[in-house]
Scaffold this active site. Structure first.
Site, PDB file in Angstrom:
ATOM      1  N   SER A 160       0.847  -1.193   0.000  1.00 26.04           N
ATOM      2  CA  SER A 160       0.000   0.000   0.000  1.00 26.04           C
ATOM      3  C   SER A 160       0.878   1.237   0.000  1.00 26.04           C
ATOM      4  CB  SER A 160      -0.891   0.017   1.250  1.00 26.04           C
ATOM      5  OG  SER A 160      -1.547   1.262   1.412  1.00 26.04           O
ATOM      6  N   TYR A 173      -2.550  -0.263  10.405  1.00 23.84           N
ATOM      7  CA  TYR A 173      -2.452  -0.633   8.987  1.00 23.84           C
ATOM      8  C   TYR A 173      -1.123  -0.157   8.404  1.00 23.84           C
ATOM      9  CZ  TYR A 173      -3.767  -1.192   4.084  1.00 23.84           C
ATOM     10  OH  TYR A 173      -3.802  -1.571   2.765  1.00 23.84           O
TER      11      TYR A 173
END
Length: 268
Positions: A160, A173
């Site tokens: 990501s 995250y």
């Protein structure tokens, strides 16, 4: 040292100048495994590889979803099969990866998020994210590498943009994706002598079931667009070229790296 692929050698004409030839993006005769491959970015990755000629095994937790995805890909005339797999079950992952025919490409698209202020994040939420995004990512890559040691191949982790920057309500995250970026660099160094390349793809917000809740909030969606310099939310098709590139001979000298598909988010 791994030799350069022969397809890079161009022909010498009467001019005496060797004209290089573009390495192939085709994957004919190769096999690929895609975890988290029944929906979203994972399904897009499976489609990209299958369309390029690879035989693709789609693996994900939901057996019914896997069956439907495999059927949809098969209807297009592509070579695919499916398997049910929870990547957090290390023994199941070991059995599946060790029991199938050797493969050349591994894409890990399994992942999850629990977006919450760091101060409000529970131990259980932390463990859920880390178990799939870090622990499972590490051990499925290890099992894939064990199968690739004698033949080489490409391991691709779907990471990501949050593996490179921070974000509101994304402390856990971000921590998990920063970890993926770190392990990828180390694995690339260790496995390079075996001809195994290890890279990540770092998307921005891509329109999937995974991001549907965030993108359904007009305020959040507008803020996200303001951060993406190209001014639009990503689509799964935006990831497919990156997957194909890193899987193919066109990226034969790329390892230990990340490929940003973020519309300029991290540019500044």
């Amino acid at each position: 040292m791994i030799a350069a692929p022969s397809m890079r050698v161009g022909s010498m004409g009467e001019s005496g100048i060797r004209v290089p030839r573009t390495p192939s993006f085709r994957l004919d005769g190769r096999r690929a495994l895609v975890t988290g491959g029944s929906r979203g970015i994972g399904l897009a990755a499976a489609a990209a590889l299958a369309e390029a000629g690879a035989h693709v095994l789609v693996a994900a937790r939901n057996a019914d979803r896997v069956a439907k995805s495999v059927a949809a890909l098969g209807e297009l005339g592509w070579s695919v099969e499916g398997a049910s797999l929870d990547v957090t079950d290390q023994e199941a992952a070991k059995d599946l990866i060790g029991g199938i025919e050797a493969f050349d490409v591994f894409v890990n698209s399994a992942g999850m998020a629990r977006h919450r202020d760091a101060i409000d994040t529970s131990v259980d939420e932390y463990d859920q994210v880390m178990d799939i995004n870090v622990k499972a990512a590490f051990f499925v890559a290890r099992e894939a590498a064990i199968r690739m040691v004698s033949r080489g191949g490409s391991i691709i982790q779907i990471s990501s943009q949050m593996g490179l920057v921070g974000g509101m309500k994304r402390a856990v995250y971000c921590a998990s994706k920063h970890a993926v970026e770190g392990m990828t660099k180390s694995m690339a160094i260790e496995w390079a002598p075996h001809g195994i390349r290890v890279n990540t793809i770092c998307p921005t917000f891509i329109r999937t079931d995974f991001t549907a809740g965030t993108l359904s909030d007009p305020v959040q969606a507008d803020w996200i667009r303001s951060k993406i310099k190209l001014g639009r939310i990503g689509e799964v098709e935006d990831i497919m070229g990156a997957v194909l590139f890193l899987a193919s001979d066109a990226s034969s000298l790329i390892t230990g790296s990340h490929l940003l598909v973020d519309g300029g988010w991290t540019a500044g």
